[in-house]
Every structure is written in structure tokens, then in C-alpha cells.
Design a protein around this motif. Structure first.
Motif, PDB file in Angstrom:
ATOM      1  N   LYS A  20       0.850  -1.191   0.000  1.00  0.00           N
ATOM      2  CA  LYS A  20       0.000   0.000   0.000  1.00  0.00           C
ATOM      3  C   LYS A  20       0.881   1.234   0.000  1.00  0.00           C
ATOM      4  N   THR A  21       0.395   2.194  -0.710  1.00  0.00           N
ATOM      5  CA  THR A  21       1.102   3.468  -0.691  1.00  0.00           C
ATOM      6  C   THR A  21       0.717   4.190   0.592  1.00  0.00           C
ATOM      7  N   ILE A  26      -3.247   5.987   4.706  1.00  0.00           N
ATOM      8  CA  ILE A  26      -3.906   7.108   5.399  1.00  0.00           C
ATOM      9  C   ILE A  26      -5.408   7.039   5.177  1.00  0.00           C
ATOM     10  N   ARG A  27      -5.820   6.788   3.950  1.00  0.00           N
ATOM     11  CA  ARG A  27      -7.246   6.688   3.629  1.00  0.00           C
ATOM     12  C   ARG A  27      -7.895   5.552   4.424  1.00  0.00           C
ATOM     13  N   ALA A  28      -7.241   4.426   4.512  1.00  0.00           N
ATOM     14  CA  ALA A  28      -7.777   3.279   5.257  1.00  0.00           C
ATOM     15  C   ALA A  28      -7.864   3.611   6.748  1.00  0.00           C
ATOM     16  N   PHE A  29      -6.840   4.250   7.269  1.00  0.00           N
ATOM     17  CA  PHE A  29      -6.844   4.614   8.688  1.00  0.00           C
ATOM     18  C   PHE A  29      -7.997   5.570   8.985  1.00  0.00           C
ATOM     19  N   CYS A  30      -8.149   6.579   8.141  1.00  0.00           N
ATOM     20  CA  CYS A  30      -9.216   7.567   8.345  1.00  0.00           C
ATOM     21  C   CYS A  30     -10.589   6.912   8.257  1.00  0.00           C
ATOM     22  N   ALA A  31     -10.742   5.992   7.327  1.00  0.00           N
ATOM     23  CA  ALA A  31     -12.026   5.296   7.189  1.00  0.00           C
ATOM     24  C   ALA A  31     -12.328   4.479   8.442  1.00  0.00           C
ATOM     25  N   ASN A  32     -11.285   3.901   9.034  1.00  0.00           N
ATOM     26  CA  ASN A  32     -11.483   3.077  10.234  1.00  0.00           C
ATOM     27  C   ASN A  32     -11.855   3.897  11.463  1.00  0.00           C
ATOM     28  N   ASP A  35     -15.996   6.925  12.287  1.00  0.00           N
ATOM     29  CA  ASP A  35     -17.155   6.850  13.183  1.00  0.00           C
ATOM     30  C   ASP A  35     -16.794   7.292  14.595  1.00  0.00           C
ATOM     31  N   ALA A  36     -15.654   6.867  15.086  1.00  0.00           N
ATOM     32  CA  ALA A  36     -15.230   7.247  16.438  1.00  0.00           C
ATOM     33  C   ALA A  36     -14.971   8.752  16.514  1.00  0.00           C
ATOM     34  N   ALA A  37     -14.362   9.300  15.487  1.00  0.00           N
ATOM     35  CA  ALA A  37     -14.087  10.739  15.475  1.00  0.00           C
ATOM     36  C   ALA A  37     -15.385  11.531  15.419  1.00  0.00           C
ATOM     37  N   ARG A  38     -16.333  11.078  14.606  1.00  0.00           N
ATOM     38  CA  ARG A  38     -17.628  11.755  14.498  1.00  0.00           C
ATOM     39  C   ARG A  38     -18.350  11.713  15.850  1.00  0.00           C
ATOM     40  N   ASP A  39     -18.328  10.559  16.495  1.00  0.00           N
ATOM     41  CA  ASP A  39     -18.981  10.438  17.800  1.00  0.00           C
ATOM     42  C   ASP A  39     -18.333  11.378  18.822  1.00  0.00           C
ATOM     43  N   GLN A  40     -17.013  11.460  18.790  1.00  0.00           N
ATOM     44  CA  GLN A  40     -16.311  12.347  19.721  1.00  0.00           C
ATOM     45  C   GLN A  40     -16.655  13.805  19.439  1.00  0.00           C
ATOM     46  N   ARG A  41     -16.717  14.172  18.157  1.00  0.00           N
ATOM     47  CA  ARG A  41     -17.066  15.536  17.774  1.00  0.00           C
ATOM     48  C   ARG A  41     -18.482  15.867  18.241  1.00  0.00           C
ATOM     49  N   TYR A  42     -19.404  14.937  18.067  1.00  0.00           N
ATOM     50  CA  TYR A  42     -20.782  15.155  18.520  1.00  0.00           C
ATOM     51  C   TYR A  42     -20.847  15.297  20.034  1.00  0.00           C
ATOM     52  N   ALA A  43     -20.069  14.507  20.742  1.00  0.00           N
ATOM     53  CA  ALA A  43     -20.055  14.581  22.206  1.00  0.00           C
ATOM     54  C   ALA A  43     -19.533  15.953  22.661  1.00  0.00           C
ATOM     55  N   LEU A  44     -18.484  16.437  22.004  1.00  0.00           N
ATOM     56  CA  LEU A  44     -17.942  17.755  22.355  1.00  0.00           C
ATOM     57  C   LEU A  44     -18.938  18.861  22.034  1.00  0.00           C
ATOM     58  N   GLN A  45     -19.614  18.750  20.904  1.00  0.00           N
ATOM     59  CA  GLN A  45     -20.621  19.747  20.540  1.00  0.00           C
ATOM     60  C   GLN A  45     -21.781  19.728  21.528  1.00  0.00           C
TER      61      GLN A  45
END
Length: 156
Positions: A20-21, A26-32, A35-45
Motif C-alpha cells: 500500500k502506498t 492514510i485513507r484506510a486509517f481515516c475510514a477506520n 465513526d469514532a471521530a464523528r462520535d467524539q465531535r458530537y459529544a464535544l458539541q
């Protein structure tokens, strides 16, 4: 072109391990973690919105307290104003017409009109007779406008 050796032929036929390049990784990591990042962002908001709601609620309480204080002050002011107005009218009822006329000429025409309207018609006519003609006419026009229903409620 030279003929391929057996080794070269074997290399081309067997698949190479997928390398993998960095971009793909990076794309695979971000995709994984999306959901967790979105949930954390929603919790902070949500936490931020709750803080803002608490501040708004505090401000509403302060405003309601001030409103109650203001309404209480207005009631006291109105009561005092009515009492003072009644006393003032009684003073002018007992004054001589010429003395009352001199004082009412110096007052705001709206106030003079209000006082004269509360006096008896006989006392009012005596005072208006003693007033300077221009001032008496102004007071009479204000009194007339106050009784006219088609006139706007703004006295100015």
C-alpha cells in the motif's frame, strides 16, 4: 528481444504482495476511525451546547428578576404619580384663577392641559380667561385633541 528465463517468467506470473502506498494507508486509517471521530465531535458539541444552554438559562433568570423589580418600581411610581397629581389638582382648585393662570402658562402645555381638564368647568374657564391668548389656545387645542377619538394616541 531475448527469450525470458524461467525465473523471469515465474516472477511475472506470481502476484506481488500488495504494497500500500502511504496515501492508501492514510485513507484506510481515516475510514477506520471516522465513526469514532464523528462520535467524539458530537459529544464535544453536545457538551458545548449544554454549557451555552446553562448560560442562557442564567440570563433568563436575571432578566426575569430585573423585570419583576422594574414592574414593582413602575407600580410605586404610578401610585406616587396619581397621588401627586391628585394633590396638584387640589392645589389649583383652591388657587385664585389669575395666579393659577400665571403658573400654568409657564408649565409644559401638556401638563397644564391635564391639570385644567381635571378642574371643574367653571374653574377651568376662569383660568383660561386669565391666561395669555396664545397659551390658552394651545391648552384648549390639546384638551380638544384629547377628547377626539380620531386623533392619534401620541400627543406630540
Amino acid at each position: 528481444m531475448a527469450a525470458m528465463s524461467a525465473e523471469e517468467s515465474h516472477e511475472k506470473s506470481t502476484p506481488k504482495p500488495a504494497v500500500k502506498t502511504a496515501r492508501e494507508e492514510i485513507r484506510a486509517f481515516c475510514a477506520n476511525i471516522a465513526d469514532a471521530a464523528r462520535d467524539q465531535r458530537y459529544a464535544l458539541q453536545k457538551i458545548e451546547l449544554e454549557k451555552l444552554q446553562a448560560q442562557v438559562d442564567d440570563r433568563i433568570i436575571i432578566l426575569e428578576t430585573r423585570k419583576a423589580e422594574y414592574e414593582d418600581w413602575m407600580k410605586k411610581r404610578d401610585a406616587f404619580s396619581k397621588q401627586a397629581e391628585a394633590g396638584l389638582v387640589d392645589i389649583y382648585k383652591k388657587m385664585a384663577a389669575d395666579a393659577a393662570a400665571q403658573q400654568l402658562e409657564l408649565m409644559d402645555p401638556n401638563l397644564s392641559s391635564a391639570i385644567i381638564m381635571k378642574l371643574s368647568p367653571s374653574k377651568s374657564s376662569l383660568i383660561l380667561t386669565e391666561m395669555e391668548a396664545k397659551k390658552a389656545a394651545m391648552v384648549a387645542s390639546i384638551i380638544s385633541a384629547a377628547g377626539n377619538r380620531s386623533t392619534s394616541k401620541d400627543p406630540s
